[in-house]
Design a protein around this motif. Sequence first.
Motif, mmCIF file in Angstrom:
data_model
loop_
_atom_site.group_PDB
_atom_site.id
_atom_site.type_symbol
_atom_site.label_atom_id
_atom_site.label_comp_id
_atom_site.label_asym_id
_atom_site.label_seq_id
_atom_site.Cartn_x
_atom_site.Cartn_y
_atom_site.Cartn_z
ATOM 1 N N ARG A 156 -21.661 41.484 -17.894
ATOM 2 C CA ARG A 156 -22.377 40.660 -18.712
ATOM 3 C C ARG A 156 -21.826 39.039 -18.292
ATOM 4 N NH1 ARG A 156 -20.727 40.204 -24.917
ATOM 5 N NH2 ARG A 156 -19.464 38.534 -24.249
ATOM 6 N N CYS A 157 -20.553 39.020 -17.923
ATOM 7 C CA CYS A 157 -19.944 37.798 -17.756
ATOM 8 C C CYS A 157 -20.534 37.376 -16.308
ATOM 9 C CB CYS A 157 -18.348 37.968 -17.383
ATOM 10 S SG CYS A 157 -17.638 38.097 -19.260
ATOM 11 N N LEU A 158 -20.626 38.041 -15.488
ATOM 12 C CA LEU A 158 -21.127 37.846 -14.180
ATOM 13 C C LEU A 158 -22.734 37.201 -14.261
ATOM 14 C CD1 LEU A 158 -20.391 40.930 -11.935
ATOM 15 C CD2 LEU A 158 -19.363 38.628 -11.686
ATOM 16 N N ARG A 159 -23.463 37.925 -15.168
ATOM 17 C CA ARG A 159 -24.765 37.225 -15.445
ATOM 18 C C ARG A 159 -24.740 36.024 -15.907
ATOM 19 N NH1 ARG A 159 -28.152 37.331 -12.996
ATOM 20 N NH2 ARG A 159 -28.698 39.661 -13.044
ATOM 21 N N ASP A 160 -23.809 35.948 -16.977
ATOM 22 C CA ASP A 160 -23.807 34.351 -17.533
ATOM 23 C C ASP A 160 -23.069 33.028 -16.445
ATOM 24 O OD1 ASP A 160 -24.573 35.404 -19.867
ATOM 25 O OD2 ASP A 160 -22.384 35.776 -20.738
ATOM 26 N N ALA A 161 -22.229 33.813 -15.599
ATOM 27 C CA ALA A 161 -21.806 32.782 -14.557
ATOM 28 C C ALA A 161 -22.457 32.470 -13.482
ATOM 29 C CB ALA A 161 -20.134 33.242 -14.437
ATOM 30 N N PHE A 162 -23.103 33.635 -12.969
ATOM 31 C CA PHE A 162 -23.840 33.346 -11.794
ATOM 32 C C PHE A 162 -25.599 33.795 -12.217
ATOM 33 C CE2 PHE A 162 -19.659 34.325 -10.724
ATOM 34 C CZ PHE A 162 -19.253 33.481 -9.565
ATOM 35 N N PRO A 163 -26.156 32.932 -13.067
ATOM 36 C CA PRO A 163 -27.462 33.223 -13.336
ATOM 37 C C PRO A 163 -28.529 33.395 -12.324
ATOM 38 C CG PRO A 163 -27.031 31.130 -14.072
ATOM 39 C CD PRO A 163 -25.748 31.694 -13.475
ATOM 40 N N ALA A 164 -28.169 32.804 -11.224
ATOM 41 C CA ALA A 164 -29.224 32.957 -10.086
ATOM 42 C C ALA A 164 -29.026 33.914 -9.150
ATOM 43 C CB ALA A 164 -29.364 31.442 -9.348
ATOM 44 N N SER A 165 -27.888 34.569 -9.288
ATOM 45 C CA SER A 165 -27.405 35.474 -8.434
ATOM 46 C C SER A 165 -27.855 37.166 -8.525
ATOM 47 C CB SER A 165 -25.857 35.763 -8.060
ATOM 48 O OG SER A 165 -25.337 34.501 -7.697
ATOM 49 N N PHE A 166 -27.933 38.153 -7.612
ATOM 50 C CA PHE A 166 -28.305 39.566 -7.758
ATOM 51 C C PHE A 166 -27.417 40.249 -8.377
ATOM 52 C CE2 PHE A 166 -31.888 37.643 -5.088
ATOM 53 C CZ PHE A 166 -32.873 38.133 -5.660
ATOM 54 N N ILE A 167 -27.636 41.103 -9.328
ATOM 55 C CA ILE A 167 -26.467 41.845 -9.668
ATOM 56 C C ILE A 167 -26.890 43.441 -9.401
ATOM 57 C CG2 ILE A 167 -24.847 42.607 -11.595
ATOM 58 C CD1 ILE A 167 -25.002 39.827 -12.814
ATOM 59 N N LEU A 168 -26.206 44.206 -8.814
ATOM 60 C CA LEU A 168 -26.456 45.497 -8.687
ATOM 61 C C LEU A 168 -25.140 46.520 -9.201
ATOM 62 C CD1 LEU A 168 -28.400 48.050 -7.571
ATOM 63 C CD2 LEU A 168 -27.002 47.673 -5.511
ATOM 64 N N ASN A 169 -25.319 47.173 -10.162
ATOM 65 C CA ASN A 169 -24.458 48.034 -10.778
ATOM 66 C C ASN A 169 -24.653 49.367 -10.012
ATOM 67 O OD1 ASN A 169 -25.017 46.449 -13.382
ATOM 68 N ND2 ASN A 169 -22.668 46.647 -13.165
ATOM 69 N N HIS A 170 -23.550 49.743 -9.601
ATOM 70 C CA HIS A 170 -23.340 51.245 -8.603
ATOM 71 C C HIS A 170 -22.651 51.960 -9.830
ATOM 72 C CE1 HIS A 170 -21.527 54.474 -6.178
ATOM 73 N NE2 HIS A 170 -23.034 54.963 -6.308
ATOM 74 N N VAL A 171 -23.381 53.009 -10.256
ATOM 75 C CA VAL A 171 -22.847 53.922 -11.509
ATOM 76 C C VAL A 171 -22.762 55.339 -11.250
ATOM 77 C CG1 VAL A 171 -23.200 54.427 -13.826
ATOM 78 C CG2 VAL A 171 -24.083 51.946 -12.990
ATOM 79 N N ILE A 172 -21.419 55.836 -11.748
ATOM 80 C CA ILE A 172 -21.324 57.119 -11.145
ATOM 81 C C ILE A 172 -21.666 58.099 -12.547
ATOM 82 C CG2 ILE A 172 -19.425 59.009 -10.691
ATOM 83 C CD1 ILE A 172 -20.414 57.003 -8.512
ATOM 84 N N TRP A 173 -22.448 59.008 -12.578
ATOM 85 C CA TRP A 173 -22.961 59.561 -13.715
ATOM 86 C C TRP A 173 -21.828 60.948 -13.757
ATOM 87 C CZ3 TRP A 173 -27.456 58.457 -16.115
ATOM 88 C CH2 TRP A 173 -27.853 59.109 -17.099
ATOM 89 N N PRO A 174 -21.228 61.013 -14.990
ATOM 90 C CA PRO A 174 -20.384 61.974 -15.037
ATOM 91 C C PRO A 174 -20.733 63.593 -15.054
ATOM 92 C CG PRO A 174 -20.915 61.141 -17.413
ATOM 93 C CD PRO A 174 -21.567 60.334 -16.343
ATOM 94 N N TYR A 175 -19.827 64.389 -14.536
ATOM 95 C CA TYR A 175 -20.258 65.672 -14.781
ATOM 96 C C TYR A 175 -20.684 66.201 -15.870
ATOM 97 C CZ TYR A 175 -17.575 66.248 -10.303
ATOM 98 O OH TYR A 175 -17.024 66.174 -9.037
ATOM 99 N N GLY A 176 -21.803 67.023 -15.731
ATOM 100 C CA GLY A 176 -22.554 67.581 -17.166
ATOM 101 C C GLY A 176 -21.734 68.534 -17.889
ATOM 102 N N THR A 177 -20.664 69.145 -17.302
ATOM 103 C CA THR A 177 -19.739 70.334 -17.998
ATOM 104 C C THR A 177 -18.764 69.169 -18.833
ATOM 105 O OG1 THR A 177 -18.420 70.180 -15.914
ATOM 106 C CG2 THR A 177 -19.839 71.934 -16.235
ATOM 107 N N GLY A 178 -18.757 68.008 -18.618
ATOM 108 C CA GLY A 178 -17.797 67.267 -19.387
ATOM 109 C C GLY A 178 -16.523 66.679 -18.719
#
Length: 454
Positions: A156-178
């Motif tokens: 959120r801070c990146l979006r506010d500080a660099f509104p014209a820049s692209f932001i890609l979040n690489h997200v790791i999805w947790p194991y289904g077993t928990g």
Amino acid sequence: MSIVTVQLGQCGNQIGHEVFHSLCSDIRGTHGLCSKKENQSYQDACRERFFWEEESGVPVARAVLVDMEPKVISQTLSMAARSGCWKYNTQSHFCQKQGSGNNWANGYSVHGPRHKESIMNLVQKEAEKCDRLGGFVTIMSMAGGTGSGLGAFVTRCLRDAFPASFILNHVIWPYGTGEVIVQNYNSVLTLSHLYRSADALLVHENDVIHKICAQLMNIKHISFRDVNQVIAHQLGSVFQPTHTSERGSNYSRNPLGDLMETLVPHPEFKMLGVRNIPQIPENSLPYSTFSWPGLIKHLRQMLIANAQMEEGIDWQVRPPPPPGSSTPCSHSTKKPLHFNTSIANLVILRGKDVHSVDLGGFQDPSLYTPWLNPQDAFNAWRTPRAFNKYEKSASLVSNSQFLLKPLDSVVGKAWNMFASKAYIHQYTKFGIEEEDFLDSFTTLEQVISSYTTL
């Protein structure tokens, strides 16, 4: 253009290290059958994107490392320096001596605001080292507290500080077993907040990568580093330089911008997944041969059947017939069960004879939602430069229904816990109210609805 990577939490820092190591190993390795000039251009483009050089000539990763505990950051800095081929800037990290306790609210509402100025100052300094800033890639998990909570706050801070820049979040999805008892809460809160701030979310599922390690890489005792190295290989296959036009002679200078333009045609659809082929143990490469028709056939079926690897693909899944047509086997116009409809696809080819590869199968209108022209929904990038010792390799980055089932499952489990008020007090004591949960559920239910109706 250069990309600044922000590594968040234990998971983000460990994966980030493997990504930079994979990139550096690739540009130092063999260039296959491409010309010396092509290889030099490839190396220069990679360095411009991901590294800057200190006076000694050692490449320094364009990265900011953030964690609330010092141990992983210290290990990450040390491993990079010991590699002898690249390093991190030792002034570009932030850590404290108290973690987030797997609590999203602690990371988002406490650590985030408290340390915002320090973290964003580091990001600003790294951005100022870029001749041209192309955007940011954050690497984070969804299950814990720092990577998920602080990661959502920093985005959120990146979006506010660099509104014209692209932001890609690489997200790791947790194991289904928990992994932790509240991982479904953390996941729902993370995804909903990222959806509001980021341009796209590139998701890797731990369960899928674990299967790749076991079934394709033949690893008997799978460690987190094994999993992270497979993820890093797939990310490198996407972000290393390519020609984005059919016969382009120059490597793309705006990798994040090109990726967003190609794969995110509508702000309602931001979920991206990666499939990479082939992926085999390094010691098997000298004894393996691959043909482009075989690789492309498998990659297309992986997309259609929503298979994450080439082993165990369901070849019975077929695209629906065009509207108004009839086939000998079916007169129904309903979409076949388990068929994975796409909104946009990108195939990246690397290695020998890439310009002779027929990708017409990916332009089939039945693969895509009917309100998009397949000519606009599909793109191909190519380079004759081989990647990480693979003579031929192909990656598919897809904006499709691939995540519907796991997303629906996470939201359902989180809702069941929320309905019984389980663990809610752990979040409200850090300022996250029940209304915040309800807003997050609403956001993700809209995402599920949008992808379901493709």
